[in-house]
Design an enzyme around this catalytic site. Structure first.
Site, mmCIF file in Angstrom:
data_model
loop_
_atom_site.group_PDB
_atom_site.id
_atom_site.type_symbol
_atom_site.label_atom_id
_atom_site.label_comp_id
_atom_site.label_asym_id
_atom_site.label_seq_id
_atom_site.Cartn_x
_atom_site.Cartn_y
_atom_site.Cartn_z
ATOM 1 N N TYR A 148 -1.725 -0.774 10.971
ATOM 2 C CA TYR A 148 -1.962 -1.245 9.686
ATOM 3 C C TYR A 148 -0.673 -0.970 8.796
ATOM 4 C CZ TYR A 148 -3.356 -1.676 4.787
ATOM 5 O OH TYR A 148 -3.198 -1.807 3.475
ATOM 6 N N THR A 155 0.629 -1.254 -0.159
ATOM 7 C CA THR A 155 -0.064 -0.050 0.154
ATOM 8 C C THR A 155 0.583 1.300 -0.228
ATOM 9 O OG1 THR A 155 -1.647 1.321 1.448
ATOM 10 C CG2 THR A 155 -0.071 -0.304 2.463
ATOM 11 N N ASP A 156 0.292 2.400 -0.627
ATOM 12 C CA ASP A 156 0.966 3.664 -0.294
ATOM 13 C C ASP A 156 1.229 4.377 1.100
ATOM 14 O OD1 ASP A 156 -1.485 4.271 0.127
ATOM 15 O OD2 ASP A 156 -1.534 5.823 -1.488
ATOM 16 N N GLU A 157 0.366 3.585 2.034
ATOM 17 C CA GLU A 157 0.354 4.260 3.224
ATOM 18 C C GLU A 157 1.852 3.778 4.035
ATOM 19 O OE1 GLU A 157 -2.980 3.544 5.829
ATOM 20 O OE2 GLU A 157 -4.499 3.577 4.058
ATOM 21 N N LYS A 215 2.230 -3.506 7.408
ATOM 22 C CA LYS A 215 2.525 -3.834 5.704
ATOM 23 C C LYS A 215 3.811 -3.205 5.636
ATOM 24 C CE LYS A 215 -0.129 -4.284 2.835
ATOM 25 N NZ LYS A 215 -0.474 -5.832 2.373
HETATM 26 P P1 NAD Z 1 -9.842 -7.054 2.055
HETATM 27 O O1 NAD Z 1 -9.709 -6.972 3.436
HETATM 28 O O2 NAD Z 1 -11.019 -6.674 1.322
HETATM 29 O O3 NAD Z 1 -9.394 -8.771 1.878
HETATM 30 C C1 NAD Z 1 -8.613 -9.269 2.296
HETATM 31 C C2 NAD Z 1 -8.697 -11.015 2.315
HETATM 32 O O4 NAD Z 1 -7.726 -11.621 2.963
HETATM 33 C C3 NAD Z 1 -9.981 -11.425 2.402
HETATM 34 O O5 NAD Z 1 -10.391 -12.337 1.604
HETATM 35 C C4 NAD Z 1 -9.556 -12.507 3.786
HETATM 36 O O6 NAD Z 1 -10.465 -13.393 3.972
HETATM 37 C C5 NAD Z 1 -8.373 -12.766 3.644
HETATM 38 N N1 NAD Z 1 -7.461 -13.069 4.847
HETATM 39 C C6 NAD Z 1 -7.246 -12.295 5.759
HETATM 40 N N2 NAD Z 1 -6.349 -12.901 6.615
HETATM 41 C C7 NAD Z 1 -6.008 -14.084 5.982
HETATM 42 C C8 NAD Z 1 -5.310 -14.965 6.473
HETATM 43 N N3 NAD Z 1 -4.438 -14.975 7.828
HETATM 44 N N4 NAD Z 1 -4.910 -16.067 5.689
HETATM 45 C C9 NAD Z 1 -5.422 -16.151 4.531
HETATM 46 N N5 NAD Z 1 -6.458 -15.189 4.180
HETATM 47 C C10 NAD Z 1 -6.745 -14.228 4.796
HETATM 48 O O7 NAD Z 1 -8.595 -6.565 1.528
HETATM 49 P P2 NAD Z 1 -8.422 -5.602 0.156
HETATM 50 O O8 NAD Z 1 -8.727 -4.070 0.363
HETATM 51 O O9 NAD Z 1 -8.751 -6.434 -0.977
HETATM 52 O O10 NAD Z 1 -6.807 -5.522 0.235
HETATM 53 C C11 NAD Z 1 -6.107 -6.665 -0.350
HETATM 54 C C12 NAD Z 1 -4.411 -6.306 -0.434
HETATM 55 O O11 NAD Z 1 -4.063 -5.046 -0.961
HETATM 56 C C13 NAD Z 1 -4.111 -5.874 0.948
HETATM 57 O O12 NAD Z 1 -2.604 -6.520 1.483
HETATM 58 C C14 NAD Z 1 -3.851 -4.654 1.427
HETATM 59 O O13 NAD Z 1 -2.991 -4.308 2.180
HETATM 60 C C15 NAD Z 1 -3.552 -3.885 -0.076
HETATM 61 N N6 NAD Z 1 -4.277 -2.777 -0.632
HETATM 62 C C16 NAD Z 1 -5.302 -2.505 -0.552
HETATM 63 C C17 NAD Z 1 -5.859 -1.303 -0.967
HETATM 64 C C18 NAD Z 1 -7.076 -0.591 -0.862
HETATM 65 O O14 NAD Z 1 -7.326 0.343 -1.372
HETATM 66 N N7 NAD Z 1 -8.167 -1.550 -0.267
HETATM 67 C C19 NAD Z 1 -4.951 -0.336 -1.508
HETATM 68 C C20 NAD Z 1 -3.332 -0.652 -1.858
HETATM 69 C C21 NAD Z 1 -3.094 -1.878 -1.164
HETATM 70 O O1 DAU Z 2 -4.007 4.140 0.536
HETATM 71 C C1 DAU Z 2 -4.370 2.629 0.615
HETATM 72 C C2 DAU Z 2 -5.388 2.113 1.686
HETATM 73 O O2 DAU Z 2 -6.459 2.792 1.342
HETATM 74 C C3 DAU Z 2 -5.220 0.764 1.885
HETATM 75 O O3 DAU Z 2 -3.861 0.257 2.077
HETATM 76 C C4 DAU Z 2 -6.149 0.198 2.855
HETATM 77 O O4 DAU Z 2 -6.194 -1.163 2.963
HETATM 78 C C5 DAU Z 2 -7.585 0.862 2.860
HETATM 79 O O5 DAU Z 2 -8.406 0.466 3.757
HETATM 80 C C6 DAU Z 2 -7.632 2.431 2.399
HETATM 81 O O6 DAU Z 2 -7.204 2.976 3.682
HETATM 82 P P1 DAU Z 2 -7.805 4.485 3.904
HETATM 83 O O7 DAU Z 2 -7.792 4.358 5.630
HETATM 84 O O8 DAU Z 2 -7.365 5.597 3.284
HETATM 85 O O9 DAU Z 2 -9.275 3.896 3.745
HETATM 86 P P2 DAU Z 2 -10.613 4.423 4.432
HETATM 87 O O10 DAU Z 2 -12.037 3.834 3.273
HETATM 88 O O11 DAU Z 2 -10.947 3.660 5.685
HETATM 89 O O12 DAU Z 2 -10.942 5.802 4.660
HETATM 90 C C7 DAU Z 2 -10.495 6.676 3.564
HETATM 91 C C8 DAU Z 2 -10.895 8.082 4.078
HETATM 92 O O13 DAU Z 2 -12.100 8.306 4.485
HETATM 93 C C9 DAU Z 2 -9.774 8.341 5.173
HETATM 94 O O14 DAU Z 2 -9.231 9.747 5.180
HETATM 95 C C10 DAU Z 2 -10.665 8.060 6.598
HETATM 96 C C11 DAU Z 2 -11.870 8.600 6.044
HETATM 97 N N1 DAU Z 2 -13.139 8.168 6.619
HETATM 98 C C12 DAU Z 2 -13.425 6.765 6.483
HETATM 99 C C13 DAU Z 2 -14.428 6.146 6.987
HETATM 100 C C14 DAU Z 2 -14.623 4.674 7.031
HETATM 101 C C15 DAU Z 2 -14.159 8.827 6.833
HETATM 102 O O15 DAU Z 2 -14.224 10.204 7.109
HETATM 103 N N2 DAU Z 2 -15.266 8.197 7.697
HETATM 104 C C16 DAU Z 2 -15.539 6.737 7.858
HETATM 105 O O16 DAU Z 2 -16.544 6.365 8.256
#
Ligand code: NAD
Ligand code: DAU
Length: 377
Positions: free
Chosen positions: A183, A134-136, A187
């Site tokens: 988180y 992730t970019d975080e 990562k």
């Molecule tokens: P998500 O939470 O929707 O899905 C995670 C999946 O991993 C689920 O299917 C869960 O059952 C599985 N999982 C969790 N723990 C596990 C374990 N111990 N063994 C096997 N499976 C397990 O997540 P997402 O948003 O799809 O993110 C996927 C990946 O991409 C993550 O590594 C996250 O850090 C990264 N990522 C997410 C975002 C975003 O915006 N969502 C952005 C950049 C990177």
């Molecule tokens: O940048 C990549 C990341 O983006 C991924 O690595 C993470 O897995 C993914 O969850 C996401 O993280 P964020 O914390 O940015 O996403 P989230 O949707 O939780 O929140 C987006 C923004 O909105 C953040 O600034 C917090 C704000 N927010 C979020 C929620 C859930 C609110 O203001 N209210 C809310 O209820």
């Protein structure tokens, strides 16, 4: 022919990656390894579950013996690793689970891949361990302009393209890691382990760091699906702090497309940033969501603005994320396929058309978790 394990394939991004690979590469064997936590949902993959080149295995990535046996049985030569705990708010409440899955789970997976691949005569030749990050991990950016111009302003990426930005700095691949949340700390640690396995053992690894994804099948604890669902049901929209934080949004299918290109053409030991130069303040995106949901449901546009409810800010809330993906665009020719306006319209329509999916994932434990979370703010 390749035999690939995709971990976390039942989650949001993973399901799009599994779908793309199963449909695009009928001669590959795609093994979806997922523990099915609250975030994993096999309903995300209904359309491909009967394909002959697809297999689902319910397994924890921390299960070293199980993963090793599966790799031997399926002669796995590629791993695309997405399984993780992914929600920042949950990591603030329960950091241990994040260290366990994201750090120890990734290490266990690396160890299993090392044990299997090193046992083969050709060892690491033709193998690939691709870790999705992730970019975080880069921390948070400021909202500044060298001449004091009010953001957002137009700027030029090193790829030569113009776009709107909230600050003059971007996350590039060379930046030092500065994670702030449990988180992103977990990562970051997993990214370091992956690189260490390349540097120490010669494992062919790749790491990518992507910005915020949006699109179908995202668990409705994340901003966009949560707010679409709340607007539909006229529930309050809990905006953290002043809603001024900036996130950089990419349509999930474009992330999956980037993963495909990088898995096949990316250079071993490299890092690639993935993003679409698409920065938005939370409050502005929330207004777009309200207008879009209202319009699609036949309500007067903006009628639901009064649902906006400012609540206590997220602890350690990162101010701004902005990815510079010029390297990926320049070296591998990847570009996002969708403009944000088109992507968000598709996304809102998808959630409104798939209420049954939403009801399934928001029942029971999740509903209780969400109610507790909101009550405490
Ligand atoms: P998500 O939470 O929707 O899905 C995670 C999946 O991993 C689920 O299917 C869960 O059952 C599985 N999982 C969790 N723990 C596990 C374990 N111990 N063994 C096997 N499976 C397990 O997540 P997402 O948003 O799809 O993110 C996927 C990946 O991409 C993550 O590594 C996250 O850090 C990264 N990522 C997410 C975002 C975003 O915006 N969502 C952005 C950049 C990177
Ligand atoms: O940048 C990549 C990341 O983006 C991924 O690595 C993470 O897995 C993914 O969850 C996401 O993280 P964020 O914390 O940015 O996403 P989230 O949707 O939780 O929140 C987006 C923004 O909105 C953040 O600034 C917090 C704000 N927010 C979020 C929620 C859930 C609110 O203001 N209210 C809310 O209820």
């Amino acid at each position: 022919m390749r035999n690939i394990i995709i971990t976390g394939g039942a989650g949001f991004i993973g399901s799009h990656v599994v779908r793309l690979f199963v449909n695009k590469y009928p001669n590959y064997r795609i093994i979806n390894l997922d523990k099915l936590t609250y975030a994993g949902n096999l309903a995300n993959l209904k359309d491909i579950e009967d394909k002959p080149n697809y297999r689902f295995v319910r397994m924890d990535i921390c299960d070293f013996q199980g993963v090793l046996q599966l790799m031997q049985e399926e002669k796995v030569d590629g791993i695309i690793h997405l399984a993780a705990e992914s929600h920042v708010d949950r990591s603030i409440k329960d950091p241990f689970t994040f260290a366990q899955t994201n750090v120890m789970g990734t290490l266990s997976l690396l160890q299993a891949a090392k044990a299997y691949w090193e046992s083969l005569p050709e060892k690491y030749e033709g193998k690939r361990f691709y870790h999705i990050s992730t970019d975080e991990v880069y921390g948070a950016l400021q909202m500044t302009h060298p001449e004091g111009i009010e953001p957002p302003f137009t700027t030029k990426a090193s790829s030569g393209k113009h776009h709107l930005a909230y600050g003059e700095k971007f996350f590039t691949e060379e930046l030092k890691y500065q994670p702030h949340s449990p988180y992103s700390a977990a990562k970051a640690s997993s990214d370091h382990f992956v690189r260490a396995f390349h540097d120490t053992f010669g494992m062919p690894t790749i790491v990518t760091n992507c910005s915020n994804n949006y699109g179908p099948y995202q668990f409705p604890e994340k901003l966009i699906p949560l707010f679409i669902n709340n607007i539909r049901h006229r529930k309050p929209l809990p905006v953290y702090g002043k809603g001024e934080n900036v996130r950089d949004w990419l349509y999930v299918v474009d992330h999956a497309r980037a993963i495909d290109v990088i898995f096949h053409e990316g250079k071993i030991a490299e890092t690639y940033n993935i993003g679409g130069f698409n920065e938005w303040k939370n409050i502005d995106i929330i207004k777009v969501l309200i207008n879009t949901v209202d319009r699609l449901l036949g309500r007067p546009e903006g009628a639901d603005m009064d649902l906006i409810t400012y609540v206590t800010d997220r602890a350690g809330h990162d101010l701004r994320y902005a990815i510079d993906s010029s390297k990926l665009q320049r070296e591998l020719g990847w570009e996002p396929s969708l403009q944000f306006e088109e992507g968000i319209e598709k996304t809102v329509r998808w959630y409104l058309d798939n209420q049954e999916w939403m009801d399934n994932v928001t029942s029971g434990d999740y509903q209780k978790y969400y109610d507790d979370m909101y009550k405490n703010r």
